[in-house]
Design a protein around this motif. Structure first.
Motif, PDB file in Angstrom:
ATOM      1  N   LYS A  67      29.213  49.013  -9.081  1.00 18.39           N
ATOM      2  CA  LYS A  67      27.857  48.628  -8.714  1.00 18.39           C
ATOM      3  C   LYS A  67      27.532  47.202  -9.146  1.00 18.39           C
ATOM      4  O   LYS A  67      26.612  46.591  -8.651  1.00 18.39           O
ATOM      5  CB  LYS A  67      26.834  49.628  -9.216  1.00 18.39           C
ATOM      6  CG  LYS A  67      26.658  49.700 -10.684  1.00 18.39           C
ATOM      7  CD  LYS A  67      25.694  50.806 -11.063  1.00 18.39           C
ATOM      8  CE  LYS A  67      25.319  50.708 -12.494  1.00 18.39           C
ATOM      9  NZ  LYS A  67      24.749  49.458 -12.891  1.00 18.39           N
ATOM     10  N   GLN A  68      28.368  46.660 -10.052  1.00 19.71           N
ATOM     11  CA  GLN A  68      28.216  45.258 -10.457  1.00 19.71           C
ATOM     12  C   GLN A  68      29.066  44.339  -9.582  1.00 19.71           C
ATOM     13  O   GLN A  68      29.162  43.152  -9.848  1.00 19.71           O
ATOM     14  CB  GLN A  68      28.604  45.083 -11.924  1.00 19.71           C
ATOM     15  CG  GLN A  68      27.667  45.776 -12.880  1.00 19.71           C
ATOM     16  CD  GLN A  68      28.153  45.727 -14.323  1.00 19.71           C
ATOM     17  OE1 GLN A  68      29.181  45.154 -14.630  1.00 19.71           O
ATOM     18  NE2 GLN A  68      27.391  46.351 -15.200  1.00 19.71           N
ATOM     19  N   GLU A 127      20.679  55.506  -5.954  1.00 22.10           N
ATOM     20  CA  GLU A 127      20.724  54.212  -6.634  1.00 22.10           C
ATOM     21  C   GLU A 127      19.507  53.372  -6.263  1.00 22.10           C
ATOM     22  O   GLU A 127      19.015  53.424  -5.144  1.00 22.10           O
ATOM     23  CB  GLU A 127      21.992  53.467  -6.238  1.00 22.10           C
ATOM     24  CG  GLU A 127      22.123  52.124  -6.943  1.00 22.10           C
ATOM     25  CD  GLU A 127      23.300  51.302  -6.452  1.00 22.10           C
ATOM     26  OE1 GLU A 127      23.683  50.382  -7.164  1.00 22.10           O
ATOM     27  OE2 GLU A 127      23.816  51.579  -5.362  1.00 22.10           O
ATOM     28  N   ARG A 128      19.063  52.591  -7.233  1.00 20.16           N
ATOM     29  CA  ARG A 128      18.013  51.596  -7.019  1.00 20.16           C
ATOM     30  C   ARG A 128      18.274  50.435  -7.964  1.00 20.16           C
ATOM     31  O   ARG A 128      18.431  50.635  -9.174  1.00 20.16           O
ATOM     32  CB  ARG A 128      16.628  52.171  -7.278  1.00 20.16           C
ATOM     33  CG  ARG A 128      15.521  51.115  -7.127  1.00 20.16           C
ATOM     34  CD  ARG A 128      14.172  51.671  -7.474  1.00 20.16           C
ATOM     35  NE  ARG A 128      13.183  50.610  -7.476  1.00 20.16           N
ATOM     36  CZ  ARG A 128      12.011  50.695  -6.876  1.00 20.16           C
ATOM     37  NH1 ARG A 128      11.671  51.791  -6.222  1.00 20.16           N
ATOM     38  NH2 ARG A 128      11.160  49.694  -6.947  1.00 20.16           N
ATOM     39  N   GLU A 129      18.294  49.251  -7.427  1.00 19.56           N
ATOM     40  CA  GLU A 129      18.398  48.019  -8.215  1.00 19.56           C
ATOM     41  C   GLU A 129      19.520  48.075  -9.250  1.00 19.56           C
ATOM     42  O   GLU A 129      19.353  47.612 -10.379  1.00 19.56           O
ATOM     43  CB  GLU A 129      17.062  47.702  -8.881  1.00 19.56           C
ATOM     44  CG  GLU A 129      15.942  47.431  -7.900  1.00 19.56           C
ATOM     45  CD  GLU A 129      14.616  47.149  -8.571  1.00 19.56           C
ATOM     46  OE1 GLU A 129      14.577  46.877  -9.781  1.00 19.56           O
ATOM     47  OE2 GLU A 129      13.598  47.224  -7.862  1.00 19.56           O
ATOM     48  N   GLY A 130      20.647  48.648  -8.874  1.00 21.30           N
ATOM     49  CA  GLY A 130      21.789  48.692  -9.776  1.00 21.30           C
ATOM     50  C   GLY A 130      21.784  49.834 -10.774  1.00 21.30           C
ATOM     51  O   GLY A 130      22.709  49.959 -11.568  1.00 21.30           O
ATOM     52  N   SER A 131      20.763  50.674 -10.748  1.00 20.04           N
ATOM     53  CA  SER A 131      20.727  51.862 -11.606  1.00 20.04           C
ATOM     54  C   SER A 131      21.038  53.092 -10.761  1.00 20.04           C
ATOM     55  O   SER A 131      20.504  53.238  -9.661  1.00 20.04           O
ATOM     56  CB  SER A 131      19.358  52.039 -12.251  1.00 20.04           C
ATOM     57  OG  SER A 131      19.072  51.011 -13.163  1.00 20.04           O
ATOM     58  N   HIS A 137      16.716  48.540 -17.306  1.00 15.75           N
ATOM     59  CA  HIS A 137      17.921  48.179 -16.545  1.00 15.75           C
ATOM     60  C   HIS A 137      19.112  49.063 -16.927  1.00 15.75           C
ATOM     61  O   HIS A 137      20.238  48.585 -17.059  1.00 15.75           O
ATOM     62  CB  HIS A 137      18.260  46.699 -16.716  1.00 15.75           C
ATOM     63  CG  HIS A 137      17.129  45.790 -16.385  1.00 15.75           C
ATOM     64  ND1 HIS A 137      16.719  45.555 -15.088  1.00 15.75           N
ATOM     65  CD2 HIS A 137      16.291  45.081 -17.182  1.00 15.75           C
ATOM     66  CE1 HIS A 137      15.685  44.725 -15.111  1.00 15.75           C
ATOM     67  NE2 HIS A 137      15.399  44.435 -16.355  1.00 15.75           N
ATOM     68  N   CYS A 188      14.112  55.872  -5.165  1.00 11.86           N
ATOM     69  CA  CYS A 188      15.406  55.277  -4.815  1.00 11.86           C
ATOM     70  C   CYS A 188      15.605  55.210  -3.308  1.00 11.86           C
ATOM     71  O   CYS A 188      15.032  55.992  -2.569  1.00 11.86           O
ATOM     72  CB  CYS A 188      16.540  56.080  -5.443  1.00 11.86           C
ATOM     73  SG  CYS A 188      16.481  56.130  -7.234  1.00 11.86           S
ATOM     74  N   ILE A 245      14.683  52.015 -14.757  1.00  8.88           N
ATOM     75  CA  ILE A 245      15.386  51.138 -13.816  1.00  8.88           C
ATOM     76  C   ILE A 245      14.937  49.683 -13.968  1.00  8.88           C
ATOM     77  O   ILE A 245      15.751  48.776 -14.139  1.00  8.88           O
ATOM     78  CB  ILE A 245      15.161  51.626 -12.367  1.00  8.88           C
ATOM     79  CG1 ILE A 245      15.828  52.988 -12.156  1.00  8.88           C
ATOM     80  CG2 ILE A 245      15.660  50.594 -11.356  1.00  8.88           C
ATOM     81  CD1 ILE A 245      15.370  53.720 -10.899  1.00  8.88           C
ATOM     82  N   GLU A 246      13.639  49.461 -13.892  1.00 13.09           N
ATOM     83  CA  GLU A 246      13.114  48.099 -13.816  1.00 13.09           C
ATOM     84  C   GLU A 246      12.915  47.426 -15.171  1.00 13.09           C
ATOM     85  O   GLU A 246      13.032  46.210 -15.274  1.00 13.09           O
ATOM     86  CB  GLU A 246      11.806  48.089 -13.029  1.00 13.09           C
ATOM     87  CG  GLU A 246      12.004  48.505 -11.578  1.00 13.09           C
ATOM     88  CD  GLU A 246      10.717  48.578 -10.781  1.00 13.09           C
ATOM     89  OE1 GLU A 246       9.616  48.477 -11.369  1.00 13.09           O
ATOM     90  OE2 GLU A 246      10.816  48.752  -9.547  1.00 13.09           O
TER      91      GLU A 246
END
Length: 164
Positions: A159-160, A125-129, A68, A94, A64-65
């Protein structure tokens, strides 16, 4: 027919959660990687980690981080065995639940086997993932992919911040 938007090319990371499999013996993860490639999508990474919450959580956070990845697919660890802790690790990492994907996977699989109701897999979901828990068997992973693959480009767009 013209479209107002172009769906993005989704990116993926695959994390197989197993005490017994290696990259060489991970048929479920390999099948998902193949299915991703068949659609012209990108698999950024495929790893195998032990069935332990800290290892799974660490791999999820990396995907995720650091990577991405649009979608992080986990394989295995979502059943009723005491060692199955993938849903818990996903929840640890998440914050936002995306229940429809996991529900669709179970509904699709229930048409094939009643054992699908034993899946505890989640989608969050977390941070767009978006993290999606898949079963650990190749057959079940392929069946579950079939249930959701067509909506993933639209999910990536949404999500974008893309339109409905």
């Amino acid at each position: 027919m013209s479209s107002e938007y172009t769906e993005p090319t989704p990116t993926f990371a695959i994390i197989t959660c197993s005490d017994t499999r290696t990259l060489e013996t991970d048929t479920a993860g390999a099948a998902l990687k193949e299915l991703i490639a068949e659609r012209g999508w990108v698999c950024l990474e495929h790893v195998v980690v032990e069935d332990e919450r800290p290892f799974i959580s660490g791999a999820l956070l990396h995907a995720i981080e650091d990577l991405h990845a649009d979608f992080v697919l986990t394989c295995g660890g979502s059943g009723l065995s005491p060692r199955d802790v993938t849903p818990e690790a996903t929840i640890d990492v998440c914050k936002r639940n995306v229940p429809g994907i996991a529900e669709a996977m179970r509904a699709h699989s229930m048409r094939i086997t009643p054992r699908a109701m034993l899946s505890r897999g989640v989608c969050m979901e977390r941070e767009g993932s978006v993290v999606i828990n898949f079963p650990g068997s190749e057959k079940a992973a392929r069946e579950n992919w079939e249930a959701i693959a067509d909506v993933l480009p639209h999910a990536a767009l949404m999500k974008q911040g893309g339109g409905h």
